[in-house]
Structure formats: C-alpha cells, structure tokens
Design a protein around this motif. Structure first.
Motif, PDB file in Angstrom:
ATOM      1  N   TYR A  54     -22.920  36.866  24.637  1.00 14.56           N
ATOM      2  CA  TYR A  54     -21.538  36.739  24.180  1.00 14.56           C
ATOM      3  C   TYR A  54     -21.228  35.319  23.693  1.00 14.56           C
ATOM      4  CZ  TYR A  54     -20.979  41.125  26.825  1.00 14.56           C
ATOM      5  OH  TYR A  54     -21.115  42.399  27.311  1.00 14.56           O
ATOM      6  N   ALA A  55     -21.787  34.324  24.373  1.00 17.89           N
ATOM      7  CA  ALA A  55     -21.518  32.935  23.970  1.00 17.89           C
ATOM      8  C   ALA A  55     -22.088  32.654  22.582  1.00 17.89           C
ATOM      9  CB  ALA A  55     -22.097  31.968  24.998  1.00 17.89           C
ATOM     10  N   LEU A  56     -23.328  33.071  22.343  1.00 13.43           N
ATOM     11  CA  LEU A  56     -23.952  32.793  21.051  1.00 13.43           C
ATOM     12  C   LEU A  56     -23.377  33.663  19.940  1.00 13.43           C
ATOM     13  CD1 LEU A  56     -27.700  32.244  22.007  1.00 13.43           C
ATOM     14  CD2 LEU A  56     -25.858  30.577  21.818  1.00 13.43           C
ATOM     15  N   ALA A  57     -22.849  34.824  20.309  1.00 12.97           N
ATOM     16  CA  ALA A  57     -22.192  35.688  19.317  1.00 12.97           C
ATOM     17  C   ALA A  57     -20.752  35.271  19.075  1.00 12.97           C
ATOM     18  CB  ALA A  57     -22.234  37.140  19.786  1.00 12.97           C
ATOM     19  N   ASP A  58     -20.269  34.299  19.859  1.00  8.48           N
ATOM     20  CA  ASP A  58     -18.888  33.812  19.784  1.00  8.48           C
ATOM     21  C   ASP A  58     -17.879  34.928  20.041  1.00  8.48           C
ATOM     22  OD1 ASP A  58     -17.007  31.784  19.551  1.00  8.48           O
ATOM     23  OD2 ASP A  58     -16.739  32.107  17.402  1.00  8.48           O
ATOM     24  N   LEU A 116     -33.013  43.958  24.936  1.00  9.17           N
ATOM     25  CA  LEU A 116     -32.308  42.733  24.556  1.00  9.17           C
ATOM     26  C   LEU A 116     -32.483  42.452  23.067  1.00  9.17           C
ATOM     27  CD1 LEU A 116     -30.584  40.358  25.288  1.00  9.17           C
ATOM     28  CD2 LEU A 116     -32.604  39.193  26.222  1.00  9.17           C
ATOM     29  N   ALA A 117     -33.640  42.787  22.523  1.00  9.69           N
ATOM     30  CA  ALA A 117     -33.848  42.616  21.078  1.00  9.69           C
ATOM     31  C   ALA A 117     -32.866  43.483  20.296  1.00  9.69           C
ATOM     32  CB  ALA A 117     -35.287  42.966  20.709  1.00  9.69           C
ATOM     33  N   ALA A 121     -29.576  42.033  17.976  1.00  5.48           N
ATOM     34  CA  ALA A 121     -29.651  42.321  16.543  1.00  5.48           C
ATOM     35  C   ALA A 121     -28.276  42.611  15.944  1.00  5.48           C
ATOM     36  CB  ALA A 121     -30.583  43.506  16.296  1.00  5.48           C
ATOM     37  N   ARG A 122     -27.299  42.885  16.812  1.00  3.35           N
ATOM     38  CA  ARG A 122     -25.948  43.184  16.312  1.00  3.35           C
ATOM     39  C   ARG A 122     -25.279  41.953  15.713  1.00  3.35           C
ATOM     40  NH1 ARG A 122     -21.034  45.870  19.928  1.00  3.35           N
ATOM     41  NH2 ARG A 122     -19.375  45.573  18.387  1.00  3.35           N
ATOM     42  N   TRP A 123     -25.625  40.776  16.227  1.00 11.19           N
ATOM     43  CA  TRP A 123     -24.982  39.538  15.789  1.00 11.19           C
ATOM     44  C   TRP A 123     -26.019  38.546  15.268  1.00 11.19           C
ATOM     45  CZ3 TRP A 123     -23.402  41.325  20.870  1.00 11.19           C
ATOM     46  CH2 TRP A 123     -22.113  41.876  20.898  1.00 11.19           C
ATOM     47  N   GLN A 124     -25.556  37.609  14.463  1.00 10.70           N
ATOM     48  CA  GLN A 124     -26.394  36.502  14.021  1.00 10.70           C
ATOM     49  C   GLN A 124     -26.289  35.393  15.071  1.00 10.70           C
ATOM     50  OE1 GLN A 124     -28.438  36.419  11.298  1.00 10.70           O
ATOM     51  NE2 GLN A 124     -27.881  38.557  10.934  1.00 10.70           N
TER      52      GLN A 124
END
Length: 316
Positions: A54-58, A116-117, A121-124
């Motif tokens: 969630y953090a990296l996907a903002d 997890l892969a 893959a849903r987000w950059q």
C-alpha cells in the motif's frame, strides 16, 4: 538496491528509497517480513507485506499509517456480528479484498511469492516485492506461564502490555528463502536494513536460513537505519521486544544486536539520529561505522533525504 523491511516504519523508509532509486534509474528489490502473517476468518493475512504494498502504491491510510486510504469497515462489522474473527482486529473492506484474492490464489496452488507478484502487478510500485520465505513461520509470543499468543494478539489487542518471555517462529529453522531473495542480495550494489523492529520484523528475515549468510557474504555495503531515536522507538513497542532480547533500547544497542560484518554480524554502516550523536564511539566499538543524520521521516522530502543519506553511506 535491496531493502530488508517490515512494519510501518520500514514501508515509509522504503518509499523514500524507491523514489531516490527511480531518479537514478536503478532497480529496487524489497524483502518483506512475513513473521506477522496469520490465518483469520479463513483468510491469509500478511500485515507487513500489505503495508509495503500500500505504501509503494500510494494507497495507504496516511493517518493511521496502515490499511487502505478511504476504506470502510462494513464487512468487519458484519463478521463480528456473527462472532467470526477477532472483534478487536478490524480490517477494512478494501483490505479484505486483498486478503480474499490472496487466499483464493493460495487455494489454487500458487506460492506466496507468486501471489505477491500478482498483487503488485496491479500498481506501478517501482520495486519488486518478495516475501522472506514461502513457508508459514508466524510469530508467537511466549508468556512466563507458558501461554502462547499470536504476535498480532499480543501487539494489537494487548498493546504489548503482557510481559513476554520470548518470541518464536515455529519452523523457521528449516524455512527456505523465497525464490529470488538470496539472488537479489548477491547481485545488489547496496543492502539497506530499514528502521523496522529489529526483533520481530528484521529478526525473522535474518533467521531464515541462507539470508543472513547472503548478507554477510555480499560484496555490497550493508547500511542500517536505527529505529531508535533518543532512547525510544519511533513507533510501536520495540522497546519491549528489545528488553526481552536483552538489548538496550538505544541506537548503539540495536547496532550491537545486528553486529558488524567483520565480526559475523550484518552491518557495515549504521545511521543514527542527531539526538544520539554521543553514541558514535559506542557504535564504532562494535566495528560498525556510525553516521549521524536526521532520522525523522515526517514528510516525503525528509524521508527521501534519509534514503539519500543511506545510499551515501554505501558509497552510492
């Protein structure tokens, strides 16, 4: 770059590293703690993995520091009305969607690494996330009377007020590293240890056979960031965990817990806060080079500046 991380502090720091590595056109791999994982209401939940995702996907809730932004809790309320799950452990509806997807794929036979892969893959994300292992090695807290609680019950329900005798990760001694973890560490230009709880977040990662050895044998510099500032944990109850392990709740104490690579530990460099500058000599006595830096990650700019400091300590 490779980051070993767990928890809210680890995900915050990693987001800063990701931004800096992206600006340098580099690649980032994150090895996530899975000791916090649990089965609840028939679902496999991975708190540290999801915090990182969630953090990296903002999309994380910046107020609480965990979970999804703008989430609701109607499903949790309905489950609790049926007496299902823990009524003190509330999961958001969007968060539950992730757990349902994960559990569905696990039931289909995918490994946690493969799951997890799919999730990332849903987000950059600007990073590759890997679990530390595909084995289930959930952390349990052992109380003096022999009672064993799942870490989440001790941490979330009891807020670490029950004095523990120790922490256990059953099966971790034979748990293989997840695919790609050791290879990423061996290929890294720098290995960073996030300011996560050293006992229950980073400790389980390093306890997976082969991971600590890969860190020790890496040709890359290893830089850690202290989770203790001014003699207190930045977040959570790391002081209780350190006390149980017999480690002083100081920046130098945690550096000593990790140890120098020159003496069979895992650190070359250790970033400590300006408040702890007087501990530089104590850190140096362990064989680790201390760097005094502003450690408070109060906004994105300061967090990225800390990432720059960590890379600078690594000579990058």
């Amino acid at each position: 770059m490779v980051v070993l991380a767990g928890g809210v502090g680890g995900s915050t720091f990693t987001a800063g590293v990701r931004d800096e590595v992206a600006a340098r056109a580099g690649a980032l791999t994150v090895v996530c703690n899975t000791g916090d994982d649990l089965w609840l209401s028939g679902l496999r939940i991975q708190p540290d993995v999801d915090s990182m995702l969630y953090a990296l996907a903002d999309v994380k809730d910046r107020i609480r520091g965990w979970g999804r932004a703008g989430d609701s809790t109607r499903v949790s309320a309905e489950l609790h009305a049926w007496g299902v799950g823990w009524d003190w452990f509330e999961l958001g509806d969007l968060d539950l969607g992730v757990h349902i997807a994960r559990t569905s794929w696990l039931r289909e036979g995918l490994t946690p690494t493969e799951v997890l892969a799919r999730l990332q893959a849903r987000w950059q994300l600007g990073a590759t996330l890997l679990p530390m292992t595909d084995a289930e090695v959930d952390t349990h807290v052992v109380l003096p009377d022999g009672t064993r609680l799942h870490f989440q019950e001790w941490w979330t329900r009891h807020r670490a007020r029950l004095e523990p005798e120790g922490f256990e990760n059953a099966g971790i001694d034979t748990a293989p590293p997840a695919s790609g973890v050791v290879e990423a560490i061996r290929a890294a230009d720098a290995v960073l240890i996030a300011p996560s709880n050293p006992i229950v977040s980073i400790g389980p990662i390093l306890a997976v056979p082969g991971i600590a050895q890969a860190v020790r044998e890496s040709t890359a510099p290893v830089v850690g960031v202290s989770p203790i500032i001014g003699g207190a944990p930045v977040r959570g109850m790391a002081d209780v965990c350190l006390r149980v392990a017999g480690v002083p709740c100081t920046a130098a104490g945690v550096a000593g817990q990790y140890g120098s690579r020159a003496h069979d530990g895992v650190l070359d460099h250790w970033l400590i806060g300006e408040e702890d500058a007087a501990e530089c000599d104590t850190v140096a006595a362990t064989g680790v080079v201390a760097h005094v830096e502003p450690l408070w990650m109060s906004d994105a700019a300061r967090t990225r500046a800390l990432a720059v400091a960590a890379l600078r300590a690594a000579g990058i």
